[in-house]
Design a protein around this motif. Structure first.
Motif, PDB file in Angstrom:
ATOM      1  N   THR A 109      -0.424  -1.801  -3.294  1.00 28.42           N
ATOM      2  CA  THR A 109       0.281  -1.011  -4.357  1.00 28.42           C
ATOM      3  C   THR A 109      -0.104  -1.599  -5.570  1.00 28.42           C
ATOM      4  OG1 THR A 109       2.383  -0.534  -3.068  1.00 28.42           O
ATOM      5  CG2 THR A 109       2.480  -0.383  -5.235  1.00 28.42           C
ATOM      6  N   ALA A 110      -0.266  -2.731  -5.909  1.00 29.58           N
ATOM      7  CA  ALA A 110      -0.710  -3.057  -7.054  1.00 29.58           C
ATOM      8  C   ALA A 110      -2.137  -2.941  -7.251  1.00 29.58           C
ATOM      9  CB  ALA A 110      -0.731  -4.852  -7.037  1.00 29.58           C
ATOM     10  N   SER A 111      -2.971  -2.881  -6.229  1.00 30.55           N
ATOM     11  CA  SER A 111      -4.441  -2.291  -6.520  1.00 30.55           C
ATOM     12  C   SER A 111      -4.519  -0.959  -7.074  1.00 30.55           C
ATOM     13  CB  SER A 111      -5.190  -2.851  -5.322  1.00 30.55           C
ATOM     14  OG  SER A 111      -6.477  -2.235  -5.404  1.00 30.55           O
ATOM     15  N   GLY A 112      -3.639  -0.059  -6.302  1.00 29.89           N
ATOM     16  CA  GLY A 112      -3.650   1.328  -6.484  1.00 29.89           C
ATOM     17  C   GLY A 112      -3.064   1.709  -8.037  1.00 29.89           C
ATOM     18  N   VAL A 113      -2.191   0.878  -8.346  1.00 29.45           N
ATOM     19  CA  VAL A 113      -1.703   1.280  -9.641  1.00 29.45           C
ATOM     20  C   VAL A 113      -2.704   0.804 -10.745  1.00 29.45           C
ATOM     21  CG1 VAL A 113       0.007   0.460 -11.283  1.00 29.45           C
ATOM     22  CG2 VAL A 113       0.965   0.961  -9.161  1.00 29.45           C
ATOM     23  N   ARG A 114      -3.097  -0.523 -10.540  1.00 28.22           N
ATOM     24  CA  ARG A 114      -4.245  -0.957 -11.371  1.00 28.22           C
ATOM     25  C   ARG A 114      -5.524  -0.051 -11.580  1.00 28.22           C
ATOM     26  NH1 ARG A 114      -5.178  -7.233 -11.145  1.00 28.22           N
ATOM     27  NH2 ARG A 114      -6.115  -6.642 -12.974  1.00 28.22           N
ATOM     28  N   ASN A 115      -5.919   0.701 -10.630  1.00 28.89           N
ATOM     29  CA  ASN A 115      -6.999   1.085 -10.458  1.00 28.89           C
ATOM     30  C   ASN A 115      -6.937   2.774 -10.659  1.00 28.89           C
ATOM     31  OD1 ASN A 115      -8.676  -1.000  -9.798  1.00 28.89           O
ATOM     32  ND2 ASN A 115      -8.146  -0.566  -7.746  1.00 28.89           N
ATOM     33  N   VAL A 116      -5.829   3.064 -11.401  1.00 29.13           N
ATOM     34  CA  VAL A 116      -5.455   4.596 -11.901  1.00 29.13           C
ATOM     35  C   VAL A 116      -6.813   5.040 -13.017  1.00 29.13           C
ATOM     36  CG1 VAL A 116      -4.067   6.234 -13.003  1.00 29.13           C
ATOM     37  CG2 VAL A 116      -3.265   4.780 -10.997  1.00 29.13           C
ATOM     38  N   LEU A 173      -0.932   6.693  -4.429  1.00 33.57           N
ATOM     39  CA  LEU A 173      -0.291   6.911  -3.124  1.00 33.57           C
ATOM     40  C   LEU A 173      -1.392   6.742  -1.890  1.00 33.57           C
ATOM     41  CD1 LEU A 173       2.065   8.133  -1.534  1.00 33.57           C
ATOM     42  CD2 LEU A 173       1.095  10.499  -1.503  1.00 33.57           C
ATOM     43  N   PRO A 174      -2.748   6.933  -1.756  1.00 39.08           N
ATOM     44  CA  PRO A 174      -3.376   6.553  -0.786  1.00 39.08           C
ATOM     45  C   PRO A 174      -3.398   5.115  -0.705  1.00 39.08           C
ATOM     46  CG  PRO A 174      -4.558   8.336  -2.238  1.00 39.08           C
ATOM     47  CD  PRO A 174      -3.194   7.804  -2.897  1.00 39.08           C
ATOM     48  N   SER A 175      -3.650   4.159  -1.536  1.00 35.88           N
ATOM     49  CA  SER A 175      -3.355   2.725  -1.352  1.00 35.88           C
ATOM     50  C   SER A 175      -2.088   2.383  -1.164  1.00 35.88           C
ATOM     51  CB  SER A 175      -3.576   2.055  -2.847  1.00 35.88           C
ATOM     52  OG  SER A 175      -4.839   2.398  -3.319  1.00 35.88           O
ATOM     53  N   ILE A 176      -0.965   3.016  -1.590  1.00 39.78           N
ATOM     54  CA  ILE A 176       0.473   2.770  -1.148  1.00 39.78           C
ATOM     55  C   ILE A 176       0.536   2.968   0.450  1.00 39.78           C
ATOM     56  CG2 ILE A 176       2.889   3.264  -1.007  1.00 39.78           C
ATOM     57  CD1 ILE A 176       2.347   3.801  -4.022  1.00 39.78           C
ATOM     58  N   LEU A 177      -0.033   4.139   0.965  1.00 38.54           N
ATOM     59  CA  LEU A 177       0.250   4.347   2.313  1.00 38.54           C
ATOM     60  C   LEU A 177      -0.522   3.491   3.347  1.00 38.54           C
ATOM     61  CD1 LEU A 177       0.103   8.367   2.313  1.00 38.54           C
ATOM     62  CD2 LEU A 177       1.969   6.903   2.507  1.00 38.54           C
ATOM     63  N   VAL A 178      -2.034   3.227   2.664  1.00 41.68           N
ATOM     64  CA  VAL A 178      -2.679   1.989   3.537  1.00 41.68           C
ATOM     65  C   VAL A 178      -1.792   0.683   3.789  1.00 41.68           C
ATOM     66  CG1 VAL A 178      -4.444   0.442   3.673  1.00 41.68           C
ATOM     67  CG2 VAL A 178      -4.810   3.108   2.936  1.00 41.68           C
ATOM     68  N   ASN A 185      -8.943   8.036   0.840  1.00 39.47           N
ATOM     69  CA  ASN A 185      -9.558   6.584   1.344  1.00 39.47           C
ATOM     70  C   ASN A 185      -8.581   5.923   2.018  1.00 39.47           C
ATOM     71  OD1 ASN A 185     -11.364   4.779   1.626  1.00 39.47           O
ATOM     72  ND2 ASN A 185     -11.087   3.902  -0.598  1.00 39.47           N
ATOM     73  N   LEU A 186      -8.847   5.673   3.361  1.00 39.79           N
ATOM     74  CA  LEU A 186      -8.182   4.909   4.115  1.00 39.79           C
ATOM     75  C   LEU A 186      -8.505   3.561   4.649  1.00 39.79           C
ATOM     76  CD1 LEU A 186      -7.158   7.780   6.894  1.00 39.79           C
ATOM     77  CD2 LEU A 186      -5.991   7.144   4.831  1.00 39.79           C
ATOM     78  N   SER A 187      -9.403   3.290   3.697  1.00 42.42           N
ATOM     79  CA  SER A 187     -10.120   1.928   4.069  1.00 42.42           C
ATOM     80  C   SER A 187      -9.302   0.896   3.510  1.00 42.42           C
ATOM     81  CB  SER A 187     -11.651   1.880   3.392  1.00 42.42           C
ATOM     82  OG  SER A 187     -11.384   1.680   1.916  1.00 42.42           O
ATOM     83  N   THR A 188      -9.334  -0.559   3.722  1.00 40.74           N
ATOM     84  CA  THR A 188      -8.604  -1.469   3.074  1.00 40.74           C
ATOM     85  C   THR A 188      -9.505  -2.285   2.046  1.00 40.74           C
ATOM     86  OG1 THR A 188      -9.242  -2.859   4.898  1.00 40.74           O
ATOM     87  CG2 THR A 188      -7.372  -1.787   5.527  1.00 40.74           C
ATOM     88  N   GLY A 189     -10.461  -1.601   1.405  1.00 44.20           N
ATOM     89  CA  GLY A 189     -11.203  -2.220   0.440  1.00 44.20           C
ATOM     90  C   GLY A 189     -10.393  -2.677  -0.620  1.00 44.20           C
ATOM     91  N   ALA A 190      -9.550  -1.715  -0.928  1.00 44.87           N
ATOM     92  CA  ALA A 190      -8.585  -1.756  -2.172  1.00 44.87           C
ATOM     93  C   ALA A 190      -7.729  -2.837  -2.062  1.00 44.87           C
ATOM     94  CB  ALA A 190      -7.816  -0.425  -2.627  1.00 44.87           C
ATOM     95  N   LEU A 191      -7.151  -3.120  -0.769  1.00 47.14           N
ATOM     96  CA  LEU A 191      -6.208  -4.275  -0.335  1.00 47.14           C
ATOM     97  C   LEU A 191      -7.112  -5.513  -0.712  1.00 47.14           C
ATOM     98  CD1 LEU A 191      -3.647  -5.137   0.726  1.00 47.14           C
ATOM     99  CD2 LEU A 191      -4.574  -4.967   2.978  1.00 47.14           C
ATOM    100  N   ARG A 192      -8.255  -5.607  -0.110  1.00 48.49           N
ATOM    101  CA  ARG A 192      -8.918  -7.043  -0.365  1.00 48.49           C
ATOM    102  C   ARG A 192      -9.314  -7.293  -1.693  1.00 48.49           C
ATOM    103  NH1 ARG A 192     -11.922  -4.701   4.155  1.00 48.49           N
ATOM    104  NH2 ARG A 192     -13.503  -3.806   2.879  1.00 48.49           N
ATOM    105  N   LYS A 193      -9.515  -6.252  -2.553  1.00 48.15           N
ATOM    106  CA  LYS A 193      -9.860  -6.374  -3.920  1.00 48.15           C
ATOM    107  C   LYS A 193      -8.455  -6.859  -4.455  1.00 48.15           C
ATOM    108  CE  LYS A 193     -11.473  -3.825  -8.152  1.00 48.15           C
ATOM    109  NZ  LYS A 193     -11.934  -2.639  -8.673  1.00 48.15           N
ATOM    110  N   ALA A 194      -7.388  -6.407  -4.117  1.00 53.72           N
ATOM    111  CA  ALA A 194      -6.203  -6.795  -4.922  1.00 53.72           C
ATOM    112  C   ALA A 194      -5.776  -8.262  -4.529  1.00 53.72           C
ATOM    113  CB  ALA A 194      -5.062  -5.896  -4.252  1.00 53.72           C
ATOM    114  N   GLY A 195      -6.238  -8.580  -3.196  1.00 50.74           N
ATOM    115  CA  GLY A 195      -5.995 -10.020  -2.837  1.00 50.74           C
ATOM    116  C   GLY A 195      -6.764 -10.919  -3.803  1.00 50.74           C
ATOM    117  N   ARG A 196      -7.930 -10.424  -4.029  1.00 52.23           N
ATOM    118  CA  ARG A 196      -8.807 -11.346  -5.102  1.00 52.23           C
ATOM    119  C   ARG A 196      -8.342 -11.591  -6.379  1.00 52.23           C
ATOM    120  NH1 ARG A 196     -12.891  -8.648  -2.028  1.00 52.23           N
ATOM    121  NH2 ARG A 196     -13.436  -7.332  -3.816  1.00 52.23           N
ATOM    122  N   SER A 197      -7.451 -10.615  -6.758  1.00 51.27           N
ATOM    123  CA  SER A 197      -6.956 -10.674  -8.091  1.00 51.27           C
ATOM    124  C   SER A 197      -6.119 -11.627  -8.445  1.00 51.27           C
ATOM    125  CB  SER A 197      -6.766  -9.283  -8.623  1.00 51.27           C
ATOM    126  OG  SER A 197      -5.410  -8.789  -7.645  1.00 51.27           O
TER     127      SER A 197
END
Length: 265
Positions: free
Chosen positions: A142-149, A177-182, A253-265
């Protein structure tokens, strides 16, 4: 069997699975693999039939899925709220992200004795430990999706003089929403895994409790049957969640790339 259904079947993967079962069966029968409590696939099937005959399957699955659904639902709500705050407010992110990173790296198995001491061998212990461990994928995605708007969406909202609630509901939420759903999909599957482990260690109920009872009774066929049942349920749950996400966000986009990016932030 219709042609479209045949096209959906992964024939090579099915052939590999059948080959593994055949090698497993022949290895046990020939004595090539000789472990006292390693059953053959036919013994596992017999154990599964015994589980069905005793009426254990439905109550075990119902308990595990009930706790999983409850803990995942609460974790998704908490994760979305905290993740949105992390993504929106720099001050909140600065003061909390380090703590979140520490908490999400705690080995969940190490916390189960703590849950056992606080709540005892109850469903509450399962619920709280699964909820705690399932918050983090939702929070990060969710943090990644919000920051990447996209900044242009924010500019459009400003030009149209959207109020803050309108911006959140009409711009921020649909864009993230796509990042939240992932994150929600990962949280549900993660909750299932943690609940089963908690049932083995903390509260002997559901799938994990049934597996533990079969082990105590020295019934290796039933032990492996419960393991395979748990795996099948996890697989089907993941397939259903992926389908729901694709239905909710067509072409998303159903990948978890955004999740990995958020984890590094």
């Amino acid at each position: 069997m219709s042609v479209p259904l045949l096209r959906r079947i992964n024939v090579p993967a099915l052939a590999v699975a059948l080959a593994i079962l055949l090698v497993w069966q022949l290895s046990v029968e020939s004595g090539l693999i000789d472990f006292e409590y390693l059953p053959s696939p036919t013994e596992v099937w017999q154990g599964f039939l015994e589980i069905l005959a005793r009426g254990q399957l439905v109550p075990a699955i119902s308990h595990t899925l009930g706790v999983t659904a409850a803990s995942a639902a609460v974790a998704i709500v908490i994760g979305v709220v905290l993740g949105a705050a992390v993504g929106l407010f720099r001050g909140f992110r600065t003061y909390t992200m380090a703590s979140f990173n520490v908490l999400r790296t705690l080995p969940i198995v190490a916390l189960m004795p703590v849950a056992l001491m606080i709540w005892g061998p109850t469903g509450e212990a399962e619920f709280y430990i699964a909820t705690f461990s399932s918050i983090w994928p939702v929070l990060l995605s969710t943090a990644s999706g919000v920051r990447n708007v996209h900044p242009r969406l924010t500019e459009v909202a400003r030009s149209l003089r959207f109020s803050r609630p309108d911006f959140y509901g009409k711009i921020l939420l649909p864009a993230s929403l796509p990042s939240i759903l992932v994150g929600a999909r990962l949280a549900v599957v993660h909750a299932l895994v943690v609940v089963v482990v908690a049932e083995v260690i903390v509260n002997p109920a559901g799938l994990g409790g049934a597996l533990l009872h079969a082990q105590s009774a020295l019934q290796p066929g039933q032990v492996w049957a419960w393991v395979i049942i748990s795996g099948i349920i996890g697989y089907l749950l993941n397939v259903a969640l992926v389908a729901m996400v694709r239905y909710g966000v067509p072409g998303g986009n159903l990948s978890t790339g955004a999740l990995r990016k958020a984890g590094r932030s």
